[in-house]
Design an enzyme around this catalytic site. Structure first.
Site, PDB file in Angstrom:
ATOM      1  N   TYR A  96     106.123  74.500  59.798  1.00 15.36           N
ATOM      2  CA  TYR A  96     104.804  74.934  59.333  1.00 15.36           C
ATOM      3  C   TYR A  96     104.122  73.731  58.702  1.00 15.36           C
ATOM      4  O   TYR A  96     104.522  73.265  57.634  1.00 15.36           O
ATOM      5  CB  TYR A  96     104.920  76.055  58.307  1.00 15.36           C
ATOM      6  CG  TYR A  96     105.440  77.372  58.843  1.00 15.36           C
ATOM      7  CD1 TYR A  96     105.382  77.684  60.195  1.00 15.36           C
ATOM      8  CD2 TYR A  96     105.973  78.316  57.972  1.00 15.36           C
ATOM      9  CE1 TYR A  96     105.860  78.895  60.670  1.00 15.36           C
ATOM     10  CE2 TYR A  96     106.450  79.539  58.441  1.00 15.36           C
ATOM     11  CZ  TYR A  96     106.389  79.821  59.794  1.00 15.36           C
ATOM     12  OH  TYR A  96     106.866  81.026  60.250  1.00 15.36           O
ATOM     13  N   GLY A 148      97.445  92.446  67.599  1.00 17.50           N
ATOM     14  CA  GLY A 148      97.455  93.110  68.899  1.00 17.50           C
ATOM     15  C   GLY A 148      96.917  94.518  68.929  1.00 17.50           C
ATOM     16  O   GLY A 148      97.171  95.258  69.883  1.00 17.50           O
TER      17      GLY A 148
END
Length: 289
Positions: free
Chosen positions: A63, A217
């Site tokens: 990250y 989603g």
């Protein structure tokens, strides 16, 4: 007593943690690449999480890359005795921010050592092997070789617990035949429930399941239903989605991420939520599988 105690605790490897933790991914720049927009706010958010009772932080050296681990060390080292830092290996970042597989023995060993050094630790409490495949439909394939590398590092004392992430049920079962698995970290939310049977299977054996992308989603219709329920309960859609996950199965551990202290407080407040039965029934009806 911390407000987080109302959500209960669950076993994560050889430790017990509160069921709402903190995901560090959003502390880096967009798409978890580059520095944060506000470094002082990122450091303040980490300290606020610990002050609020968080004892489980999910991170990775890819990250940033390196950014979130460096922030965690700067903000929190020396770490509280009850803090469990969980990291991931199996990926590397391209100069363009792309996510690329990094699962060779040398890459995995190097990733573990990078995490140790940047976090300022001698042993990593839990390392998830992250399969770098499509997050919506992971592909099958053996996980024996990478897990053997991590297990060797565990025997060397560099890792205490091992988990697996973005894996299919068959890969999880293979992993469990090979070594002791502390947790599974996969995509699961109100609209994407392909792991229902796997979650129940893990719960029966006391193994934690850590869902990522709690609001990812959703269709427009599903989003509208979630928004309506949230408005009726005086909550945010994220709070409702997190509360549903928390009530869905006792082995689910949450790692909502944010770089905002205000959003952090909203996420942690979910510990005190109890969704009414009618809301749960409506939410259960918006799944796509």
């Amino acid at each position: 007593m911390s407000a987080l105690d109302t959500a209960g605790t669950y076993r994560l490897g050889d430790r017990t943690v509160r069921r709402i933790g903190y995901g560090a991914m959003q502390l880096a720049g967009p798409n978890a690449f580059g520095p944060p927009r506000d470094r002082s706010a990122a450091l303040g958010g980490l300290r606020a999480a610990i002050a609020s009772g968080v004892d489980h932080i999910d991170t990775s050296d890819y990250y940033g890359p390196h950014i979130t681990n460096e922030l965690i060390r700067e903000a929190l080292h020396p770490y509280p005795a009850d803090l469990m830092l969980v990291t991931k290996v199996g990926a590397k970042r391209g100069v363009d921010g792309s996510w690329n597989p990094a699962a060779s023995a040398d890459e995995l060993r190097g990733a573990v050592h990078h995490n140790l050094r940047r976090l300022g630790l001698e042993t990593l409490e839990l390392v998830n092997f992250r399969l770098m495949l499509d997050e919506s439909l992971p592909a099958e394939g053996s996980v024996e070789e990478p897990l053997a590398v991590l297990d060797a590092l565990r025997q060397e004392g560099l890792i205490r617990n091992i988990g697996i992430s973005n894996a299919t049920p068959a890969q999880v079962r293979e992993a469990r035949r090979l070594i002791e698995i502390a947790c599974v970290q996969n995509k699961f939310n109100l609209a994407h429930r392909g792991d229902e049977a796997l979650i129940a299977e893990l719960a029966a054996d006391g193994i934690a399941y850590v869902p990522f992308y709690p609001l990812s989603g959703f269709s427009d219709q599903q989003t509208a239903v979630l928004d309506e329920i949230a408005a009726g309960l005086g909550a945010t859609p994220m709070q409702v989605a997190l509360a549903w996950l928390l009530q869905h199965s006792p082995n689910i551990l949450l790692i909502p991420g944010t770089s905002s202290i205000a959003h952090l407080k909203q996420n942690l407040a979910v510990a005190g939520f109890v969704l009414p039965a009618e809301a749960v029934a409506l939410l259960d009806g918006i799944a796509t599988g």
